[in-house]
Design a protein around this motif. Sequence first.
Motif, PDB file in Angstrom:
ATOM      1  N   GLY A  16     114.934  91.259  51.024  1.00 41.48           N
ATOM      2  CA  GLY A  16     114.107  89.860  51.109  1.00 41.48           C
ATOM      3  C   GLY A  16     115.004  88.730  51.500  1.00 41.48           C
ATOM      4  O   GLY A  16     114.516  87.550  51.710  1.00 41.48           O
ATOM      5  N   SER A  17     116.311  88.788  51.263  1.00 41.68           N
ATOM      6  CA  SER A  17     117.257  87.666  51.305  1.00 41.68           C
ATOM      7  C   SER A  17     117.379  87.343  52.953  1.00 41.68           C
ATOM      8  O   SER A  17     117.399  85.958  53.256  1.00 41.68           O
ATOM      9  N   ASN A  18     117.285  88.293  54.111  1.00 37.97           N
ATOM     10  CA  ASN A  18     117.332  87.845  55.539  1.00 37.97           C
ATOM     11  C   ASN A  18     116.230  87.065  55.906  1.00 37.97           C
ATOM     12  O   ASN A  18     116.235  86.073  56.265  1.00 37.97           O
ATOM     13  N   GLU A  19     114.896  87.385  55.220  1.00 36.86           N
ATOM     14  CA  GLU A  19     113.586  86.541  55.492  1.00 36.86           C
ATOM     15  C   GLU A  19     113.765  85.219  54.752  1.00 36.86           C
ATOM     16  O   GLU A  19     113.247  84.101  55.717  1.00 36.86           O
ATOM     17  N   LYS A  20     114.358  85.027  53.748  1.00 39.79           N
ATOM     18  CA  LYS A  20     114.085  83.627  53.142  1.00 39.79           C
ATOM     19  C   LYS A  20     115.413  82.792  53.812  1.00 39.79           C
ATOM     20  O   LYS A  20     115.167  81.624  53.638  1.00 39.79           O
ATOM     21  N   ASN A  21     116.411  83.342  54.125  1.00 41.95           N
ATOM     22  CA  ASN A  21     117.323  82.659  54.870  1.00 41.95           C
ATOM     23  C   ASN A  21     117.076  82.762  56.318  1.00 41.95           C
ATOM     24  O   ASN A  21     118.169  82.273  57.224  1.00 41.95           O
ATOM     25  N   ASN A  22     116.210  83.035  56.893  1.00 43.33           N
ATOM     26  CA  ASN A  22     115.888  83.080  58.495  1.00 43.33           C
ATOM     27  C   ASN A  22     117.126  83.846  59.114  1.00 43.33           C
ATOM     28  O   ASN A  22     117.617  83.554  60.422  1.00 43.33           O
ATOM     29  N   LYS A  23     117.623  84.759  58.582  1.00 47.10           N
ATOM     30  CA  LYS A  23     118.780  85.704  59.039  1.00 47.10           C
ATOM     31  C   LYS A  23     118.311  87.107  59.952  1.00 47.10           C
ATOM     32  O   LYS A  23     117.313  87.465  59.401  1.00 47.10           O
ATOM     33  N   GLU A  24     119.052  87.423  60.869  1.00 48.03           N
ATOM     34  CA  GLU A  24     118.569  88.466  61.530  1.00 48.03           C
ATOM     35  C   GLU A  24     119.042  89.804  60.944  1.00 48.03           C
ATOM     36  O   GLU A  24     120.190  89.951  60.001  1.00 48.03           O
ATOM     37  N   HIS A  25     118.267  90.799  60.709  1.00 44.68           N
ATOM     38  CA  HIS A  25     118.625  92.202  59.984  1.00 44.68           C
ATOM     39  C   HIS A  25     119.648  92.923  60.765  1.00 44.68           C
ATOM     40  O   HIS A  25     119.694  93.041  62.012  1.00 44.68           O
TER      41      HIS A  25
END
Length: 97
Positions: A16-25
């Motif tokens: 879930g941290s990628n979505e929270k930080n708007n980072k690419e998977h």
Amino acid sequence: MKLLTKAILKKLPTIGSNEKNNKEHIAHVKLFGGSCWSWFISEFNPDTKECFGWVEGLENELGYFSLTELEELKFPPFGLPVERDICFESTPLKELM
């Protein structure tokens, strides 16, 4: 073979941290087994051993899978375990898909 080493665990984001930080998977780990299965891990929950990433097999799909189940999996006819691709370099999931 240990599927996730301490060094790998340090660089794997929590689920879930990628979505929270708007980072690419990014897939940081590739596991493989049998003749046609690959699991690419982009996020990991160390408490539940749940992974998020891309799976290639009979079907290809983005989703959650259990590291515990992969550690117990044996492929016939010789009972080969799931292994980690030690040559795999981190790759964006969109490139794998």
